[in-house]
Design a protein around this motif. Structure first.
Motif, PDB file in Angstrom:
ATOM      1  N   UNK A 158       0.801  -1.229   0.000  1.00 29.72           N
ATOM      2  CA  UNK A 158       0.000   0.000   0.000  1.00 29.72           C
ATOM      3  C   UNK A 158       0.832   1.278   0.000  1.00 29.72           C
ATOM      4  N   UNK A 159       0.193   2.342  -0.525  1.00 28.46           N
ATOM      5  CA  UNK A 159       0.707   3.701  -0.364  1.00 28.46           C
ATOM      6  C   UNK A 159      -0.207   4.424   0.615  1.00 28.46           C
ATOM      7  N   UNK A 160       0.262   5.522   1.233  1.00 31.69           N
ATOM      8  CA  UNK A 160      -0.536   6.191   2.268  1.00 31.69           C
ATOM      9  C   UNK A 160      -1.679   7.027   1.701  1.00 31.69           C
ATOM     10  N   UNK A 161      -2.853   6.873   2.291  1.00 35.84           N
ATOM     11  CA  UNK A 161      -4.013   7.653   1.865  1.00 35.84           C
ATOM     12  C   UNK A 161      -3.911   9.125   2.199  1.00 35.84           C
ATOM     13  N   UNK A 162      -3.026   9.478   3.142  1.00 39.07           N
ATOM     14  CA  UNK A 162      -2.942  10.890   3.509  1.00 39.07           C
ATOM     15  C   UNK A 162      -2.239  11.735   2.449  1.00 39.07           C
ATOM     16  N   UNK A 182      -3.942   0.989  -1.584  1.00 36.58           N
ATOM     17  CA  UNK A 182      -3.821   2.241  -0.833  1.00 36.58           C
ATOM     18  C   UNK A 182      -4.402   2.043   0.554  1.00 36.58           C
ATOM     19  N   UNK A 183      -3.712   2.611   1.580  1.00 35.58           N
ATOM     20  CA  UNK A 183      -4.129   2.477   2.982  1.00 35.58           C
ATOM     21  C   UNK A 183      -4.666   3.812   3.479  1.00 35.58           C
ATOM     22  N   UNK A 184      -5.952   3.937   3.758  1.00 34.78           N
ATOM     23  CA  UNK A 184      -6.525   5.214   4.206  1.00 34.78           C
ATOM     24  C   UNK A 184      -6.126   5.641   5.617  1.00 34.78           C
TER      25      UNK A 184
END
Length: 366
Positions: A158-162, A182-184
């Protein structure tokens, strides 16, 4: 079980570095440098044979971040300074890997975005540097094709949701670069509740065929995300909060939401979340299966680190996977359920995301 078109080519076993002899079963054996769990030889042999057909899809490895500190490290050669390399991935029967691109420290949205792009660049460079071992994967078909050619299918994320702050442009750019997860967690739009913009993020991820990773989300937000997504969601590295309270572990409420959404909870090998024994990890795997169902449990060990991270004995690097499978065989797991655990469930959620994307693209413009 895998679809017929996904049946492994016979060359896969030839490319795999492990055999029953390379993963000792006796107490105190070393395998690839860590003590083996006390399992019978017959169970271990069955585990190795099963993994040659249905290799592990590992949901979380932080090697890309670790290699930023030592960019010239050669992962074709085992090194005690890092727990992940191609020989140990092969020895453990890993056929697909989700490479985490999450930064380890908080920062501004611009800093997090820049750091994430650097990690994507490094991950892609890794694929180019080791083409005989790693293969960039974008789809479930890529995953099966890589396995059949003796490569480790490599998914970015995942990539960061922020990194998404009021615009979906970065999300589409990530997808164009090959990111599929993606990680929220930590994003303003998924912190206390899923905001209207958060709903738009989920819809666009569904349209693009990207997986939503619930890791680190509060139980309330995790359930909201699972309900909002028309495609299956995942938790890329976690354990059962009912067995060991930990901020990173999922509650039974979330596991039931995953069951309803046909999602996937991938059990970690972080001893802080599971306990310090292989037996404890197996307990968490069994609890997740009991609550979420056999179609919703997977493995996400969280390797890719330097020495010092506490690991259960026998599971200190990716070569330990056959020992866990042997333990589950001794507990009475069928080979059908084990094939779902290691390979089938992850492939299913990827296919589901692709099917949802094809349907959504007819209804929702970019």
């Amino acid at each position: 079980m895998a679809d017929l078109q996904d049946e492994p080519h016979t060359d896969y076993a030839a490319h795999s570095a492990y055999t029953a002899d390379t993963v000792p079963a006796g107490p105190g054996s070393t395998g690839a440098g860590d003590p083996a769990a006390p399992v019978t030889g017959s169970a271990l042999e069955r585990a190795v044979a099963l993994l040659s057909e249905h290799p592990v899809t590992d949901g979380h490895n932080t090697l890309v971040w670790t290699l930023r500190q030592s960019p010239y490290h050669d992962i074709d050669t085992p090194d005690s300074g890092v727990d992940t390399d191609i020989p140990r991935l092969r020895a453990g029967g890993v056929g697909a890997q989700f490479w985490s691109l999450l930064p380890h420290e908080d920062g501004t949205a611009d800093q997090v975005l820049s750091d994430t792009l650097d990690q994507i660049d490094m991950a892609l460079a890794l694929m180019r540097r080791y083409p005989d071992g790693l293969c960039l994967a974008l789809t479930a078909d890529d995953m099966a094709d890589a396995r059949n050619r003796g490569r480790i299918a490599s998914f970015l994320g995942p990539v960061p949701g922020r990194t998404l702050t009021g615009s979906l442009g970065a999300l589409r750019a990530f997808h164009a670069l090959g990111v599929r997860i993606l990680a929220p967690a930590g994003a303003p739009w998924a912190r206390d509740e899923l905001t209207p913009f958060g709903h738009e993020v989920v819809k666009e991820m569904n349209r693009l065929g990207m997986l939503v990773d619930l890791t680190g989300c509060s139980p309330e937000v995790a359930c909201q995300l699972a309900g909002a997504s028309k495609a299956s969601v995942i938790v890329s590295h976690t354990a059962a909060a009912a067995l060991k309270p930990h901020p990173g572990n999922v509650t039974d409420e979330v596991l039931l939401a995953l069951r309803a959404a046909q999602g996937l909870a991938m059990v970690t090998f972080d001893a802080a979340q599971t306990g310090d024994s292989l037996h404890a990890v197996a307990d968490h795997v069994e609890h997740v299966r009991a609550v979420a169902g056999p179609d919703c449990v997977g493995l996400g060990a969280t390797f890719g680190t330097e020495p010092g991270v506490p690991r259960p004995a026998g599971l200190t690097d990716p070569s330990g996977y056959p020992r866990l499978v042997a333990e589950l065989l001794e507990r009475g797991w069928s080979e059908t359920d084990l094939a779902l655990l290691t390979w089938g469930n992850a492939q299913r959620v990827l296919r589901d995301a692709e099917f949802t994307a094809r349907a959504a693209q007819h209804r929702r413009p970019a």
